[in-house]
Design a protein around this motif. Structure first.
Motif, mmCIF file in Angstrom:
data_model
loop_
_atom_site.group_PDB
_atom_site.id
_atom_site.type_symbol
_atom_site.label_atom_id
_atom_site.label_comp_id
_atom_site.label_asym_id
_atom_site.label_seq_id
_atom_site.Cartn_x
_atom_site.Cartn_y
_atom_site.Cartn_z
ATOM 1 N N PHE A 64 0.827 -1.200 0.000
ATOM 2 C CA PHE A 64 0.000 0.000 0.000
ATOM 3 C C PHE A 64 0.863 1.251 0.000
ATOM 4 O O PHE A 64 0.534 2.251 -0.638
ATOM 5 C CB PHE A 64 -0.933 -0.004 1.222
ATOM 6 C CG PHE A 64 -1.885 -1.157 1.235
ATOM 7 C CD1 PHE A 64 -3.055 -1.121 0.485
ATOM 8 C CD2 PHE A 64 -1.617 -2.293 1.984
ATOM 9 C CE1 PHE A 64 -3.936 -2.190 0.484
ATOM 10 C CE2 PHE A 64 -2.493 -3.367 1.982
ATOM 11 C CZ PHE A 64 -3.652 -3.314 1.229
ATOM 12 N N GLY A 67 2.626 1.770 -3.469
ATOM 13 C CA GLY A 67 1.770 1.997 -4.615
ATOM 14 C C GLY A 67 1.635 0.784 -5.502
ATOM 15 O O GLY A 67 1.365 0.900 -6.699
ATOM 16 N N GLU A 68 1.824 -0.413 -4.919
ATOM 17 C CA GLU A 68 1.764 -1.644 -5.699
ATOM 18 C C GLU A 68 0.370 -2.231 -5.762
ATOM 19 O O GLU A 68 0.143 -3.226 -6.443
ATOM 20 C CB GLU A 68 2.738 -2.672 -5.104
ATOM 21 C CG GLU A 68 4.194 -2.235 -5.218
ATOM 22 C CD GLU A 68 5.141 -3.130 -4.446
ATOM 23 O OE1 GLU A 68 4.652 -4.022 -3.711
ATOM 24 O OE2 GLU A 68 6.365 -2.929 -4.553
ATOM 25 N N SER A 70 -3.737 -1.663 -6.668
ATOM 26 C CA SER A 70 -4.508 -0.850 -7.599
ATOM 27 C C SER A 70 -5.974 -0.864 -7.183
ATOM 28 O O SER A 70 -6.577 -1.937 -7.084
ATOM 29 C CB SER A 70 -4.371 -1.397 -9.026
ATOM 30 O OG SER A 70 -5.087 -0.591 -9.939
ATOM 31 N N PRO A 72 -4.000 2.657 -5.756
ATOM 32 C CA PRO A 72 -3.140 2.888 -4.581
ATOM 33 C C PRO A 72 -3.839 3.724 -3.524
ATOM 34 O O PRO A 72 -4.808 4.418 -3.802
ATOM 35 C CB PRO A 72 -1.953 3.650 -5.188
ATOM 36 C CG PRO A 72 -2.528 4.334 -6.391
ATOM 37 C CD PRO A 72 -3.561 3.406 -6.938
ATOM 38 N N TRP A 73 -3.341 3.624 -2.311
ATOM 39 C CA TRP A 73 -3.874 4.418 -1.206
ATOM 40 C C TRP A 73 -3.076 5.713 -1.069
ATOM 41 O O TRP A 73 -1.850 5.672 -0.937
ATOM 42 C CB TRP A 73 -3.781 3.646 0.099
ATOM 43 C CG TRP A 73 -4.696 2.468 0.211
ATOM 44 C CD1 TRP A 73 -5.343 1.812 -0.797
ATOM 45 C CD2 TRP A 73 -5.051 1.783 1.413
ATOM 46 N NE1 TRP A 73 -6.079 0.768 -0.303
ATOM 47 C CE2 TRP A 73 -5.923 0.734 1.055
ATOM 48 C CE3 TRP A 73 -4.727 1.957 2.750
ATOM 49 C CZ2 TRP A 73 -6.465 -0.141 1.978
ATOM 50 C CZ3 TRP A 73 -5.261 1.092 3.690
ATOM 51 C CH2 TRP A 73 -6.125 0.055 3.312
ATOM 52 N N GLY A 105 -0.439 7.611 -5.927
ATOM 53 C CA GLY A 105 0.110 6.657 -6.879
ATOM 54 C C GLY A 105 1.595 6.779 -7.095
ATOM 55 O O GLY A 105 2.184 5.982 -7.812
ATOM 56 N N ARG A 107 5.339 6.201 -6.665
ATOM 57 C CA ARG A 107 6.181 5.196 -6.036
ATOM 58 C C ARG A 107 7.443 5.876 -5.526
ATOM 59 O O ARG A 107 8.095 6.611 -6.240
ATOM 60 C CB ARG A 107 6.512 4.083 -7.019
ATOM 61 C CG ARG A 107 5.288 3.314 -7.452
ATOM 62 C CD ARG A 107 5.634 2.002 -8.097
ATOM 63 N NE ARG A 107 4.434 1.266 -8.455
ATOM 64 C CZ ARG A 107 4.432 0.004 -8.828
ATOM 65 N NH1 ARG A 107 5.563 -0.664 -8.894
ATOM 66 N NH2 ARG A 107 3.302 -0.608 -9.137
#
Length: 285
Positions: A64, A67-68, A70, A72-73, A105, A107
């Motif tokens: 989470f 951003g992995e 979907s 993402p939080w 989103g 990373r």
């Protein structure tokens, strides 16, 4: 507990940060609800700091934060294992910022932060393995939570996620853990035990100091906590502004400290009610 509608507008207008439980507060049946996810995005877009704080293991939180998942939080950090460990964005100095602005989103390398040093954690992990085996052997039907592979600082036994244990079994597990000198809490799904007096309140104070370089106790009028169960009690006790989602009703007889307000809706829809109350106050200002 008062209805959320009784929360004064001027108090809501001052809120700049949100701490929230995850299981049965943002989620239903283990998945975040669409309205809760939308609420997280709206809170971040409005400039609020958003930090989930959970009994879930740090390994469960990692996707989470990276951003992995979907979708993402959009959160600024995640505090796991009832306050003992957290993931925060790496390679940045947040100490002078009022609110962490982590784009949805995006990373980013993560930093894992602990409240205990490495040698203490290693010693405790060996003790916990032996205790887990003892509990599972002595309490029929009890097993470790399925997310236990990602845990580093505590034990969690499933009583209401995939298993359905009765109150007597829960009490028996708690007694065994406490007899071993462990600090215990009970969430909406798991029974937790750890070495160290970790709770969400201590974790919240720690992460605000770590991320923002500030003392949470001096700015409680600017934060709200949203939760639903027993391991949220320390937050309900200390936070000036707190809300329980409606499904907290099943725990009320067991709680010493209750939230100040309660939503009409359960789980993620209840969290969305709190977010809407904050957003409406900002728009009214």
């Amino acid at each position: 507990m008062k209805a959320l509608s009784h929360w004064p507008l001027e108090q809501r207008r001052r809120i700049t940060g949100v701490f929230t439980d995850i299981d049965d507060t943002l989620t239903s049946e283990g998945a975040i609800t669409a309205d809760a996810l939308r609420a997280l995005h709206q809170l971040k877009a409005a400039g609020l700091t958003v930090i989930p704080i959970t009994g879930r293991p740090i390994g469960w939180c990692e996707p989470f934060m990276r951003g992995e998942v979907s979708p993402p939080w959009p959160v600024d950090a995640m505090v796991a294992e009832n306050g003992a460990v957290a993931f925060v964005p790496d390679s940045a100095d947040f100490s002078s910022q009022n609110s962490l602005q982590r784009p949805s989103g995006m990373r980013r390398p993560l930093s894992k932060r602990y409240q205990q040093d490495a040698s203490t954690r290693a010693h405790n992990q060996a003790r916990m393995q032996a205790i887990a085996a003892k509990v599972c052997a002595q309490v029929p039907g009890v097993g470790l939570a399925r997310d236990s592979a990602g845990r580093e600082t505590d034990l969690a036994f499933d009583y209401h996620e995939f298993a359905q244990l009765g109150p007597a079994q829960v009490d028996q597990v708690l007694a065994l853990l406490q007899a071993e000198g462990m600090h215990t809490t009970v969430s909406s799904i798991h029974i937790h035990g750890c070495f160290g007096d970790f709770n969400k309140w201590g974790g919240a104070c720690w992460i605000v100091q770590t991320l923002l370089g500030r003392d949470l106790t001096q700015e409680l009028d600017r934060w709200v906590f949203v939760g639903d169960s027993g391991n949220d009690q320390a937050m309900f006790q200390h936070f000036t502004h707190s809300a329980g989602v409606a499904n907290i009703a099943r725990f009320v007889p067991q709680l010493t400290h209750l939230p100040r307000y309660v939503t009409l809706s359960e789980r993620g829809s209840g969290f969305a009610e709190v977010a809407n109350a904050l957003l409406e106050a900002r728009q009214a200002g």
